[in-house]
Write an enzyme that holds these catalytic residues in place. Sequence first.
Site, PDB file in Angstrom:
ATOM      1  N   SER A  75      12.292   1.101   6.924  1.00 56.16           N
ATOM      2  CA  SER A  75      11.994  -0.320   6.829  1.00 56.16           C
ATOM      3  C   SER A  75      12.802  -1.022   7.912  1.00 56.16           C
ATOM      4  O   SER A  75      13.770  -0.459   8.440  1.00 56.16           O
ATOM      5  CB  SER A  75      12.403  -0.837   5.443  1.00 56.16           C
ATOM      6  OG  SER A  75      12.465  -2.247   5.436  1.00 56.16           O
ATOM      7  N   ARG A  76      12.432  -2.274   8.202  1.00 58.74           N
ATOM      8  CA  ARG A  76      13.271  -3.060   9.102  1.00 58.74           C
ATOM      9  C   ARG A  76      14.560  -3.469   8.394  1.00 58.74           C
ATOM     10  O   ARG A  76      15.463  -3.990   9.021  1.00 58.74           O
ATOM     11  CB  ARG A  76      12.482  -4.278   9.601  1.00 58.74           C
ATOM     12  CG  ARG A  76      11.268  -3.907  10.452  1.00 58.74           C
ATOM     13  CD  ARG A  76      10.407  -5.113  10.745  1.00 58.74           C
ATOM     14  NE  ARG A  76       9.916  -5.718   9.509  1.00 58.74           N
ATOM     15  CZ  ARG A  76       9.270  -6.874   9.436  1.00 58.74           C
ATOM     16  NH1 ARG A  76       9.027  -7.531  10.544  1.00 58.74           N
ATOM     17  NH2 ARG A  76       8.858  -7.349   8.278  1.00 58.74           N
ATOM     18  N   ASP A  91      -9.122  -6.490   7.769  1.00 61.37           N
ATOM     19  CA  ASP A  91      -8.626  -6.045   6.469  1.00 61.37           C
ATOM     20  C   ASP A  91      -9.721  -5.450   5.592  1.00 61.37           C
ATOM     21  O   ASP A  91      -9.547  -4.378   5.013  1.00 61.37           O
ATOM     22  CB  ASP A  91      -7.943  -7.204   5.741  1.00 61.37           C
ATOM     23  CG  ASP A  91      -6.981  -6.664   4.686  1.00 61.37           C
ATOM     24  OD1 ASP A  91      -6.017  -5.982   5.081  1.00 61.37           O
ATOM     25  OD2 ASP A  91      -7.214  -6.875   3.490  1.00 61.37           O
ATOM     26  N   ILE A 132       0.836  -1.213   0.000  1.00 61.47           N
ATOM     27  CA  ILE A 132       0.000   0.000   0.000  1.00 61.47           C
ATOM     28  C   ILE A 132       0.862   1.250   0.000  1.00 61.47           C
ATOM     29  O   ILE A 132       0.503   2.260  -0.624  1.00 61.47           O
ATOM     30  CB  ILE A 132      -1.016   0.007   1.165  1.00 61.47           C
ATOM     31  CG1 ILE A 132      -1.992   1.172   0.998  1.00 61.47           C
ATOM     32  CG2 ILE A 132      -0.356   0.066   2.516  1.00 61.47           C
ATOM     33  CD1 ILE A 132      -2.775   1.156  -0.283  1.00 61.47           C
ATOM     34  N   ALA A 133       2.003   1.203   0.681  1.00 65.31           N
ATOM     35  CA  ALA A 133       2.885   2.380   0.693  1.00 65.31           C
ATOM     36  C   ALA A 133       3.330   2.721  -0.732  1.00 65.31           C
ATOM     37  O   ALA A 133       3.407   3.897  -1.109  1.00 65.31           O
ATOM     38  CB  ALA A 133       4.089   2.128   1.593  1.00 65.31           C
ATOM     39  N   LYS A 182      -5.734   1.742   7.771  1.00 64.42           N
ATOM     40  CA  LYS A 182      -6.824   0.939   8.303  1.00 64.42           C
ATOM     41  C   LYS A 182      -6.364  -0.505   8.337  1.00 64.42           C
ATOM     42  O   LYS A 182      -5.497  -0.864   7.518  1.00 64.42           O
ATOM     43  CB  LYS A 182      -8.115   1.084   7.492  1.00 64.42           C
ATOM     44  CG  LYS A 182      -8.015   1.049   5.975  1.00 64.42           C
ATOM     45  CD  LYS A 182      -7.379  -0.108   5.272  1.00 64.42           C
ATOM     46  CE  LYS A 182      -8.046  -1.433   5.370  1.00 64.42           C
ATOM     47  NZ  LYS A 182      -7.353  -2.498   4.577  1.00 64.42           N
ATOM     48  N   HIS A 217       0.719  -1.345  14.041  1.00 67.56           N
ATOM     49  CA  HIS A 217       0.459   0.108  14.017  1.00 67.56           C
ATOM     50  C   HIS A 217       0.635   0.724  15.401  1.00 67.56           C
ATOM     51  O   HIS A 217       1.170   1.823  15.542  1.00 67.56           O
ATOM     52  CB  HIS A 217      -0.986   0.401  13.572  1.00 67.56           C
ATOM     53  CG  HIS A 217      -1.301   0.015  12.164  1.00 67.56           C
ATOM     54  ND1 HIS A 217      -2.587   0.018  11.666  1.00 67.56           N
ATOM     55  CD2 HIS A 217      -0.515  -0.369  11.121  1.00 67.56           C
ATOM     56  CE1 HIS A 217      -2.578  -0.357  10.394  1.00 67.56           C
ATOM     57  NE2 HIS A 217      -1.335  -0.596  10.044  1.00 67.56           N
ATOM     58  N   TYR A 247      12.673   1.465  12.321  1.00 65.59           N
ATOM     59  CA  TYR A 247      11.570   2.389  12.591  1.00 65.59           C
ATOM     60  C   TYR A 247      11.989   3.417  13.638  1.00 65.59           C
ATOM     61  O   TYR A 247      11.566   4.569  13.601  1.00 65.59           O
ATOM     62  CB  TYR A 247      10.326   1.624  13.052  1.00 65.59           C
ATOM     63  CG  TYR A 247       9.762   0.671  12.006  1.00 65.59           C
ATOM     64  CD1 TYR A 247      10.100   0.778  10.667  1.00 65.59           C
ATOM     65  CD2 TYR A 247       8.874  -0.333  12.365  1.00 65.59           C
ATOM     66  CE1 TYR A 247       9.590  -0.088   9.717  1.00 65.59           C
ATOM     67  CE2 TYR A 247       8.352  -1.210  11.424  1.00 65.59           C
ATOM     68  CZ  TYR A 247       8.715  -1.083  10.099  1.00 65.59           C
ATOM     69  OH  TYR A 247       8.199  -1.939   9.161  1.00 65.59           O
TER      70      TYR A 247
HETATM   71  N1  LIG Z   1      -6.001   1.802   1.986  1.00 65.87           N
HETATM   72  C1  LIG Z   1      -5.841   0.744   1.216  1.00 65.87           C
HETATM   73  O1  LIG Z   1      -6.319   0.695   0.092  1.00 65.87           O
HETATM   74  C2  LIG Z   1      -5.048  -0.409   1.728  1.00 65.87           C
HETATM   75  C3  LIG Z   1      -4.711  -1.431   0.855  1.00 65.87           C
HETATM   76  C4  LIG Z   1      -3.914  -2.482   1.323  1.00 65.87           C
HETATM   77  C5  LIG Z   1      -3.481  -2.473   2.627  1.00 65.87           C
HETATM   78  N2  LIG Z   1      -3.848  -1.464   3.473  1.00 65.87           N
HETATM   79  C6  LIG Z   1      -3.390  -1.472   4.880  1.00 65.87           C
HETATM   80  O2  LIG Z   1      -2.005  -1.176   4.915  1.00 65.87           O
HETATM   81  C7  LIG Z   1      -1.355  -1.982   5.892  1.00 65.87           C
HETATM   82  C8  LIG Z   1      -0.247  -2.773   5.202  1.00 65.87           C
HETATM   83  O3  LIG Z   1      -0.789  -3.575   4.204  1.00 65.87           O
HETATM   84  P1  LIG Z   1       0.101  -4.058   2.924  1.00 65.87           P
HETATM   85  O4  LIG Z   1      -0.823  -4.839   2.083  1.00 65.87           O
HETATM   86  O5  LIG Z   1       0.817  -2.914   2.345  1.00 65.87           O
HETATM   87  O6  LIG Z   1       1.095  -5.056   3.654  1.00 65.87           O
HETATM   88  P2  LIG Z   1       2.518  -5.548   3.169  1.00 65.87           P
HETATM   89  O7  LIG Z   1       2.651  -5.434   1.691  1.00 65.87           O
HETATM   90  O8  LIG Z   1       2.741  -6.859   3.807  1.00 65.87           O
HETATM   91  O9  LIG Z   1       3.515  -4.469   3.801  1.00 65.87           O
HETATM   92  C9  LIG Z   1       3.568  -4.250   5.176  1.00 65.87           C
HETATM   93  C10 LIG Z   1       4.926  -3.689   5.544  1.00 65.87           C
HETATM   94  O10 LIG Z   1       4.962  -3.605   6.967  1.00 65.87           O
HETATM   95  C11 LIG Z   1       6.268  -3.859   7.425  1.00 65.87           C
HETATM   96  N3  LIG Z   1       6.209  -4.730   8.626  1.00 65.87           N
HETATM   97  C12 LIG Z   1       6.461  -4.346   9.889  1.00 65.87           C
HETATM   98  N4  LIG Z   1       6.330  -5.358  10.742  1.00 65.87           N
HETATM   99  C13 LIG Z   1       5.991  -6.415  10.012  1.00 65.87           C
HETATM  100  C14 LIG Z   1       5.758  -7.765  10.338  1.00 65.87           C
HETATM  101  N5  LIG Z   1       5.843  -8.227  11.582  1.00 65.87           N
HETATM  102  N6  LIG Z   1       5.438  -8.600   9.331  1.00 65.87           N
HETATM  103  C15 LIG Z   1       5.336  -8.154   8.082  1.00 65.87           C
HETATM  104  N7  LIG Z   1       5.562  -6.870   7.707  1.00 65.87           N
HETATM  105  C16 LIG Z   1       5.895  -6.021   8.665  1.00 65.87           C
HETATM  106  C17 LIG Z   1       7.041  -4.469   6.285  1.00 65.87           C
HETATM  107  O11 LIG Z   1       8.011  -3.539   5.901  1.00 65.87           O
HETATM  108  P3  LIG Z   1       9.551  -3.686   6.303  1.00 65.87           P
HETATM  109  O12 LIG Z   1       9.775  -5.117   6.731  1.00 65.87           O
HETATM  110  O13 LIG Z   1      10.262  -3.331   5.062  1.00 65.87           O
HETATM  111  O14 LIG Z   1       9.769  -2.729   7.414  1.00 65.87           O
HETATM  112  C18 LIG Z   1       6.062  -4.595   5.135  1.00 65.87           C
HETATM  113  O15 LIG Z   1       6.568  -4.176   3.914  1.00 65.87           O
HETATM  114  C19 LIG Z   1      -2.441  -2.824   6.557  1.00 65.87           C
HETATM  115  O16 LIG Z   1      -2.861  -2.194   7.746  1.00 65.87           O
HETATM  116  C20 LIG Z   1      -3.554  -2.828   5.522  1.00 65.87           C
HETATM  117  O17 LIG Z   1      -4.847  -2.959   6.039  1.00 65.87           O
HETATM  118  C21 LIG Z   1      -4.592  -0.437   3.035  1.00 65.87           C
END
Ligand SMILES: NC(=O)c1ccc[n+]([C@@H]2O[C@H](COP(=O)([O-])OP(=O)(O)OC[C@H]3O[C@@H](n4cnc5c(N)ncnc54)[C@H](OP(=O)(O)O)[C@@H]3O)[C@@H](O)[C@H]2O)c1
Length: 340
Positions: A45-46, A187, A24-25, A106, A88, A67
Amino acid sequence: MRVPASVGPVKEEIRWGVVGPGRIAEKLVADFAHVEGARPVAVASRSLDRAADFARRHGLDRAHGSYADILADPDIDILYVATPHPQHHAVALAALEAGKALLVEKAFTATTAGAAEVIDLARERGLFTMEAMWTRFQPAVVALRDLVADGAIGEVRSVQADLGVARDYDPVDRLFALELGGGALLDLGVYVVSFAQMLLGSPDTVTTAGSLFPTGADAEASLLLGYADGRSAALTTSLRYALPGQARVFGTAGWIDVLPRFHHPQTIVLHRAGAEPETITRPQTGGGYAHELIEVTECLRAGRTESAVMPLADTLAVQAVLGQAADQLGIRHAEDPSVL
Ligand SMILES: NC(=O)c1ccc[n+]([C@@H]2O[C@H](COP(=O)([O-])OP(=O)(O)OC[C@H]3O[C@@H](n4cnc5c(N)ncnc54)[C@H](OP(=O)(O)O)[C@@H]3O)[C@@H](O)[C@H]2O)c1
């Protein structure tokens, strides 16, 4: 000298930091191209390699390999927290302690208590904090709220919404792993609950049916929200089977269809009683994330500590519904303090 976001209007460019450069980022950062007066300047990032790669691809000034490092970066006004849901809470609390404003993806937290803690600290510190519930800022949803406020469908009595995808079960994926906030409720369920909460307020009763994956995360859930005056919402979410992503708002003088997918819709259809349906299309800017970014930018510039469109009280109310539904299904969500 720079004016902190918490004490008054910010005149200069608002400098953003990204925590958790995941899927999402990637998308959200691209939408800064549509936001004036704000720019992502750093990412954490970690893994320093992942941060450096993200920073290079998106033209950010700095990459942090932890972080904790971005929390100590003095040249950041606001952090965008895009880690999985249970990761979060600790980041948000530490960011507020470090004097940073917050946009938190969210679902805001994994638990109701965790949300309350973050909200209490944000208010205590007078720092802007908002859940990144992008749905509320979609132009078509703004049009819907305007129609409802104008009485186009009379008094809103009921809301229906569904959002679901069929995903192959993978116990280590964040969608299924309980320690990463897995399950449909946090989610996708957050969207149907937030949509109902936006229109009806906080329910008096929550009744949930559903099933769990072997990890203990929910696979599917249907929620009936009840209000003492007889209003209701019927909501369904799932990671086990696909749902159209449709929403309907029923009033005493008509209804509004929000065409799929309702969490970032382009088109709504107004059915006034006794009149021909009226189709209203309001395209999004960029990937649809620009609207919430513009809201945050305007709030920071105006020295506001909350968004009137996505206030913290609404976030807490949504989280409370999700928490009750999780309790009823026997799901045990927890915040992860080890993320820092
Ligand atoms: N608004 C929207 O449209 C939307 C869409 C999808 C997701 N989201 C929300 O965004 C958040 C992240 O979702 P995502 O789909 O982007 O997830 P993702 O691709 O898995 O990315 C999450 C990031 O969090 C970091 N992280 C920190 N602690 C972690 C852990 N214990 N295990 C795994 N990753 C960890 C990781 O970055 P590093 O390891 O590099 O630090 C990872 O790249 C969720 O809360 C989700 O609900 C929102």
